[in-house]
Design a protein around this motif. Structure first.
Motif, PDB file in Angstrom:
ATOM      1  N   GLY A  32       0.793  -1.222   0.000  1.00 12.95           N
ATOM      2  CA  GLY A  32       0.000   0.000   0.000  1.00 12.95           C
ATOM      3  C   GLY A  32       0.825   1.272   0.000  1.00 12.95           C
ATOM      4  N   GLN A  33       2.148   1.134   0.047  1.00 20.01           N
ATOM      5  CA  GLN A  33       3.047   2.288   0.074  1.00 20.01           C
ATOM      6  C   GLN A  33       3.826   2.389  -1.236  1.00 20.01           C
ATOM      7  N   CYS A  34       4.166   3.614  -1.595  1.00 16.54           N
ATOM      8  CA  CYS A  34       4.994   3.828  -2.784  1.00 16.54           C
ATOM      9  C   CYS A  34       6.393   3.270  -2.531  1.00 16.54           C
ATOM     10  N   LYS A  35       6.924   2.579  -3.524  1.00 19.29           N
ATOM     11  CA  LYS A  35       8.280   2.047  -3.424  1.00 19.29           C
ATOM     12  C   LYS A  35       9.256   3.211  -3.262  1.00 19.29           C
ATOM     13  N   GLU A  36      10.260   3.020  -2.408  1.00 23.89           N
ATOM     14  CA  GLU A  36      11.197   4.106  -2.112  1.00 23.89           C
ATOM     15  C   GLU A  36      12.046   4.488  -3.320  1.00 23.89           C
ATOM     16  N   ARG A  37      12.483   3.479  -4.078  1.00 24.92           N
ATOM     17  CA  ARG A  37      13.309   3.758  -5.257  1.00 24.92           C
ATOM     18  C   ARG A  37      13.207   2.610  -6.242  1.00 24.92           C
ATOM     19  N   ASN A  38      13.476   2.925  -7.487  1.00 26.72           N
ATOM     20  CA  ASN A  38      13.542   1.898  -8.519  1.00 26.72           C
ATOM     21  C   ASN A  38      14.472   2.392  -9.613  1.00 26.72           C
ATOM     22  N   THR A  39      15.323   1.494 -10.091  1.00 29.87           N
ATOM     23  CA  THR A  39      16.248   1.846 -11.163  1.00 29.87           C
ATOM     24  C   THR A  39      15.772   1.250 -12.473  1.00 29.87           C
ATOM     25  N   PHE A  40      15.734   2.096 -13.490  1.00 30.42           N
ATOM     26  CA  PHE A  40      15.362   1.678 -14.836  1.00 30.42           C
ATOM     27  C   PHE A  40      16.622   1.607 -15.688  1.00 30.42           C
ATOM     28  N   ILE A  41      16.730   0.525 -16.443  1.00 29.72           N
ATOM     29  CA  ILE A  41      17.871   0.294 -17.323  1.00 29.72           C
ATOM     30  C   ILE A  41      17.426   0.670 -18.731  1.00 29.72           C
ATOM     31  N   ILE A  42      18.071   1.681 -19.299  1.00 31.99           N
ATOM     32  CA  ILE A  42      17.695   2.149 -20.633  1.00 31.99           C
ATOM     33  C   ILE A  42      18.513   1.337 -21.640  1.00 31.99           C
ATOM     34  N   SER A  43      17.968   0.185 -21.998  1.00 32.32           N
ATOM     35  CA  SER A  43      18.658  -0.750 -22.881  1.00 32.32           C
ATOM     36  C   SER A  43      17.655  -1.771 -23.385  1.00 32.32           C
ATOM     37  N   SER A  44      18.095  -2.588 -24.310  1.00 31.42           N
ATOM     38  CA  SER A  44      17.222  -3.663 -24.787  1.00 31.42           C
ATOM     39  C   SER A  44      17.253  -4.820 -23.793  1.00 31.42           C
ATOM     40  N   ALA A  45      16.175  -5.576 -23.756  1.00 33.16           N
ATOM     41  CA  ALA A  45      16.111  -6.750 -22.888  1.00 33.16           C
ATOM     42  C   ALA A  45      17.208  -7.746 -23.259  1.00 33.16           C
ATOM     43  N   THR A  46      17.515  -7.861 -24.536  1.00 33.78           N
ATOM     44  CA  THR A  46      18.543  -8.796 -25.002  1.00 33.78           C
ATOM     45  C   THR A  46      19.911  -8.452 -24.412  1.00 33.78           C
ATOM     46  N   THR A  47      20.249  -7.166 -24.392  1.00 27.62           N
ATOM     47  CA  THR A  47      21.542  -6.728 -23.855  1.00 27.62           C
ATOM     48  C   THR A  47      21.625  -6.981 -22.354  1.00 27.62           C
ATOM     49  N   VAL A  48      20.547  -6.705 -21.642  1.00 28.27           N
ATOM     50  CA  VAL A  48      20.526  -6.930 -20.192  1.00 28.27           C
ATOM     51  C   VAL A  48      20.588  -8.431 -19.895  1.00 28.27           C
ATOM     52  N   LYS A  49      19.850  -9.202 -20.652  1.00 25.10           N
ATOM     53  CA  LYS A  49      19.821 -10.657 -20.471  1.00 25.10           C
ATOM     54  C   LYS A  49      21.217 -11.265 -20.638  1.00 25.10           C
ATOM     55  N   ALA A  50      22.024 -10.681 -21.522  1.00 24.86           N
ATOM     56  CA  ALA A  50      23.368 -11.196 -21.809  1.00 24.86           C
ATOM     57  C   ALA A  50      24.292 -11.143 -20.590  1.00 24.86           C
ATOM     58  N   ILE A  51      23.981 -10.301 -19.606  1.00 26.42           N
ATOM     59  CA  ILE A  51      24.800 -10.232 -18.387  1.00 26.42           C
ATOM     60  C   ILE A  51      24.897 -11.614 -17.749  1.00 26.42           C
ATOM     61  N   CYS A  52      23.817 -12.370 -17.818  1.00 25.18           N
ATOM     62  CA  CYS A  52      23.753 -13.671 -17.143  1.00 25.18           C
ATOM     63  C   CYS A  52      24.138 -14.845 -18.038  1.00 25.18           C
ATOM     64  N   SER A  53      24.508 -14.592 -19.263  1.00 21.35           N
ATOM     65  CA  SER A  53      24.751 -15.697 -20.205  1.00 21.35           C
ATOM     66  C   SER A  53      25.874 -16.629 -19.756  1.00 21.35           C
ATOM     67  N   GLY A  54      26.856 -16.102 -19.043  1.00 17.72           N
ATOM     68  CA  GLY A  54      27.961 -16.945 -18.599  1.00 17.72           C
ATOM     69  C   GLY A  54      27.859 -17.389 -17.155  1.00 17.72           C
ATOM     70  N   ALA A  55      26.760 -17.055 -16.494  1.00 23.41           N
ATOM     71  CA  ALA A  55      26.602 -17.409 -15.076  1.00 23.41           C
ATOM     72  C   ALA A  55      26.196 -18.871 -14.955  1.00 23.41           C
ATOM     73  N   SER A  56      27.095 -19.675 -14.411  1.00 23.35           N
ATOM     74  CA  SER A  56      26.821 -21.110 -14.322  1.00 23.35           C
ATOM     75  C   SER A  56      25.973 -21.469 -13.105  1.00 23.35           C
ATOM     76  N   THR A  57      25.930 -20.581 -12.124  1.00 26.51           N
ATOM     77  CA  THR A  57      25.127 -20.843 -10.926  1.00 26.51           C
ATOM     78  C   THR A  57      24.240 -19.642 -10.645  1.00 26.51           C
ATOM     79  N   ASN A  58      23.334 -19.809  -9.710  1.00 24.26           N
ATOM     80  CA  ASN A  58      22.459 -18.710  -9.311  1.00 24.26           C
ATOM     81  C   ASN A  58      23.241 -17.786  -8.384  1.00 24.26           C
ATOM     82  N   ARG A  59      23.639 -16.625  -8.922  1.00 24.66           N
ATOM     83  CA  ARG A  59      24.463 -15.706  -8.136  1.00 24.66           C
ATOM     84  C   ARG A  59      24.362 -14.295  -8.698  1.00 24.66           C
ATOM     85  N   ASN A  60      24.935 -13.342  -7.963  1.00 18.56           N
ATOM     86  CA  ASN A  60      25.004 -11.968  -8.444  1.00 18.56           C
ATOM     87  C   ASN A  60      26.142 -11.833  -9.445  1.00 18.56           C
TER      88      ASN A  60
END
Length: 111
Positions: A32-60
């Protein structure tokens, strides 16, 4: 959270972000409360998705690419629509990857 929700929350289909308008959407209202902050990535979903392409496990994972970012920060506690300030920058981002897909925005500049 999953890849579809990540896209909905963090990858807008525009580079022209009006924080006061976009942050009034129901996905940014938490308990019921407004979220304090949110970051928007100005890019294509494909480019953002590629960050995880080499991640072999669930991690940051820290991106090697710098992204144009627009962060909306709530400027006051008020009833909806809540007021927001906007901060833009270009930086690397940290995302949590699950099954080689970004599912959580974890930070800017470092993990």
């Amino acid at each position: 959270q999953n890849w579809a929700k990540f896209q909905e929350k963090h990858i807008p289909n525009t580079s022209n972000i009006n924080c006061n308008t976009i942050m009034d959407k129901s996905i940014y209202i938490v308990g019921g409360q407004c979220k304090e902050r949110n970051t928007f990535i100005i890019s294509s979903a494909t480019t953002v998705k590629a960050i995880c392409s080499g991640a072999s496990t669930n991690r940051n994972v820290l991106s090697t690419t710098r992204f144009q970012l627009n962060t909306c920060i709530r400027s006051a506690t008020a009833p909806r629509p809540c007021p927001y300030n906007s901060r833009t920058e270009t930086n690397v981002i940290c995302v949590k990857c699950e099954n080689r897909l970004p599912v959580h925005f974890a930070g800017i500049g470092r993990c």
